[in-house]
Design a protein around this motif. Structure first.
Motif, PDB file in Angstrom:
ATOM      1  N   ILE A 252       0.862  -1.177   0.000  1.00 33.66           N
ATOM      2  CA  ILE A 252       0.000   0.000   0.000  1.00 33.66           C
ATOM      3  C   ILE A 252       0.905   1.236   0.000  1.00 33.66           C
ATOM      4  CG2 ILE A 252      -2.124  -0.884   1.062  1.00 33.66           C
ATOM      5  CD1 ILE A 252      -0.919  -0.299   3.776  1.00 33.66           C
ATOM      6  N   SER A 253       0.509   2.248  -0.715  1.00 33.08           N
ATOM      7  CA  SER A 253       1.335   3.456  -0.807  1.00 33.08           C
ATOM      8  C   SER A 253       1.081   4.344   0.410  1.00 33.08           C
ATOM      9  CB  SER A 253       1.003   4.218  -2.097  1.00 33.08           C
ATOM     10  OG  SER A 253       1.895   5.299  -2.268  1.00 33.08           O
ATOM     11  N   HIS A 254       2.088   4.473   1.247  1.00 35.00           N
ATOM     12  CA  HIS A 254       1.971   5.214   2.508  1.00 35.00           C
ATOM     13  C   HIS A 254       3.378   5.660   2.908  1.00 35.00           C
ATOM     14  CE1 HIS A 254       1.436   5.886   6.859  1.00 35.00           C
ATOM     15  NE2 HIS A 254       0.163   6.092   6.573  1.00 35.00           N
ATOM     16  N   PRO A 255       3.531   6.776   3.598  1.00 36.52           N
ATOM     17  CA  PRO A 255       4.873   7.206   4.017  1.00 36.52           C
ATOM     18  C   PRO A 255       5.665   6.138   4.766  1.00 36.52           C
ATOM     19  CG  PRO A 255       3.316   8.990   4.351  1.00 36.52           C
ATOM     20  CD  PRO A 255       2.501   7.799   3.927  1.00 36.52           C
ATOM     21  N   MET A 256       4.989   5.300   5.537  1.00 31.16           N
ATOM     22  CA  MET A 256       5.728   4.287   6.296  1.00 31.16           C
ATOM     23  C   MET A 256       6.174   3.108   5.434  1.00 31.16           C
ATOM     24  SD  MET A 256       5.799   6.021   8.893  1.00 31.16           S
ATOM     25  CE  MET A 256       6.951   4.944   9.721  1.00 31.16           C
ATOM     26  N   THR A 257       5.501   2.861   4.321  1.00 33.35           N
ATOM     27  CA  THR A 257       5.954   1.788   3.427  1.00 33.35           C
ATOM     28  C   THR A 257       6.980   2.296   2.427  1.00 33.35           C
ATOM     29  OG1 THR A 257       4.177   2.146   1.804  1.00 33.35           O
ATOM     30  CG2 THR A 257       3.734   0.587   3.602  1.00 33.35           C
ATOM     31  N   LEU A 258       7.084   3.603   2.271  1.00 32.14           N
ATOM     32  CA  LEU A 258       7.992   4.172   1.279  1.00 32.14           C
ATOM     33  C   LEU A 258       9.258   4.783   1.877  1.00 32.14           C
ATOM     34  CD1 LEU A 258       5.357   5.842  -1.063  1.00 32.14           C
ATOM     35  CD2 LEU A 258       6.680   3.767  -1.510  1.00 32.14           C
ATOM     36  N   THR A 259       9.292   4.987   3.193  1.00 34.80           N
ATOM     37  CA  THR A 259      10.465   5.587   3.849  1.00 34.80           C
ATOM     38  C   THR A 259      11.370   4.471   4.358  1.00 34.80           C
ATOM     39  OG1 THR A 259       9.123   7.485   4.506  1.00 34.80           O
ATOM     40  CG2 THR A 259      11.234   7.182   5.629  1.00 34.80           C
TER      41      THR A 259
END
Length: 295
Positions: A252-259
Motif C-alpha cells: 500500500i502506498s503510505h509514508p511508512m511503506t515508502l520511507t
C-alpha cells in the motif's frame, strides 16, 4: 569470512533488508552495517518487493530527493546506470553497464554474479520471479531457511572466484513479516502484522523487527567486512505500516511503506565522503558511519 576469501575492489555487495522500516534501523544496534556509511532517510521506488527490486535492478535505488548529489539521489546520478536507458542524469554514475538489467550488465562486464532471495517474489519456480533472478550466474531462493543459509551459499559461490570481480545480491527475509529469526524466543507462526487486523500490536512489531535486524547484522558482519574496500549498498525495498492510518503491512502506498534506510559505500569510501556531501546535509543524517578500524 574476510579471512577465508577475498573480493576485488571493483566488486559490489547489494543487501536489501526486506520490509525494514527507517525508524527500526535507527533504533537498532547494527555495528556491521554502521561501518558502511551514514544512515540516510530515503524513499523507496515502490511499496512492495517485486516492484522495488525491478526498479533497483535498472538503477533506481532508494533516493533522497532533496539532495542533489550522486548515488544518494538516483535522479541526479545513479550508482548503477544502464547504458542507453533513460535520462543519463546530471553527474557521473558509479557504474555503467549494458544489459536487460544491472545484473545482466555486470555479468556481461565479466563479473561473477551471485544472488539469493528470501521473499516469495524470488522463488524460481514461478515465472514472474525470473524477471528478477534470471540474469544471475548463480541464484538460490531460500524462503524461510534464513540468512545463515544465504551466507553459506554466497561463501560457497565465491570461494574459488576471488580473483574475479563479483556482484553479490542478498534479499534478507528475517525483517519481513512475521519478523522471525533462527532461535527467536517467539513462534514463527505468530505474525503481529496482518493486513486489516483490528488488534494493535505495533509495539510487538517494532520490538521483533528490531531484534531481527540486529540478528541479521551479526550474521552478515563478516561478509560486509570482506567488501569494505569495495562497493556496498544496504537498504530496504520498502517498509511496513503498523497501524498508521489504520493500515498494516505493505503493498500500500503510505509514508511508512515508502520511507526506508539507505547506506552506501563506494569503492571503499562512505558515500558522504565519496560524493563530498555538503556540511549542511550532514546535520540531517539519521546516524553517522562508524570509522573502519585501521589494519
Amino acid at each position: 569470512m574476510a579471512d577465508t576469501f577475498r573480493v576485488t575492489s571493483k566488486s559490489v555487495l547489494f543487501i536489501t533488508v526486506d520490509s525494514c522500516r527507517y525508524d527500526t534501523f535507527l533504533a537498532s544496534r547494527t555495528p556491521a552495517m554502521d561501518q558502511v556509511s551514514a544512515t540516510f532517510r530515503a524513499q523507496a521506488p515502490c511499496h512492495f518487493t517485486y516492484a522495488s527490486h525491478a526498479a533497483m535492478f535498472v538503477g533506481f535505488t532508494p533516493g533522497v530527493a532533496d539532495l542533489p548529489v550522486p548515488f544518494l539521489n538516483p535522479k541526479f546520478a545513479r550508482l548503477f546506470r544502464l547504458g542507453r536507458a533513460g535520462h543519463a542524469g546530471h553527474g557521473t554514475p558509479g557504474f555503467t553497464v549494458d544489459g536487460d538489467d544491472i545484473v545482466a550488465g555486470f555479468r556481461k562486464a565479466g563479473y561473477h554474479t551471485v544472488g539469493t532471495g528470501a521473499a516469495g517474489w524470488f522463488d524460481g519456480s514461478t515465472p514472474v520471479s525470473r524477471r528478477l533472478t534470471g540474469n544471475f550466474k548463480h541464484f538460490r531462493f531460500t524462503g524461510h531457511a534464513g540468512v545463515r543459509q544465504q551466507l553459506a551459499f554466497v561463501k560457497q559461490s565465491l570461494a574459488r572466484r576471488w580473483r574475479d570481480d563479483a556482484f553479490v545480491f542478498i534479499n534478507v527475509g528475517e525483517t519481513h513479516v512475521p519478523y522471525h529469526f533462527e532461535g527467536a524466543p517467539w513462534p514463527a507462526e505468530d505474525n503481529p502484522c496482518r493486513p486489516f487486523q483490528a488488534e494493535d500490536r505495533a509495539d510487538v512489531c517494532r520490538a521483533r523487527q528490531r531484534q531481527c535486524l540486529e540478528y541479521v547484522d551479526d550474521v552478515l558482519a563478516p561478509l560486509i567486512e570482506a567488501f569494505a574496500h569495495a562497493t556496498i549498498v544496504v537498504c530496504a525495498d520498502h517498509g511496513d505500516c503498523w497501524g498508521e492510518d489504520g493500515l498494516w503491512e505493505h503493498g500500500i502506498s503510505h509514508p511508512m511503506t515508502l520511507t526506508v534506510p539507505l547506506l552506501i559505500r563506494y569503492r571503499g569510501q562512505p558515500v558522504e565522503e565519496a560524493v563530498a556531501l555538503p556540511e549542511a546535509a550532514l546535520g540531517r543524517l539519521g546516524r553517522t558511519a562508524v570509522p573502519q578500524p585501521v589494519a
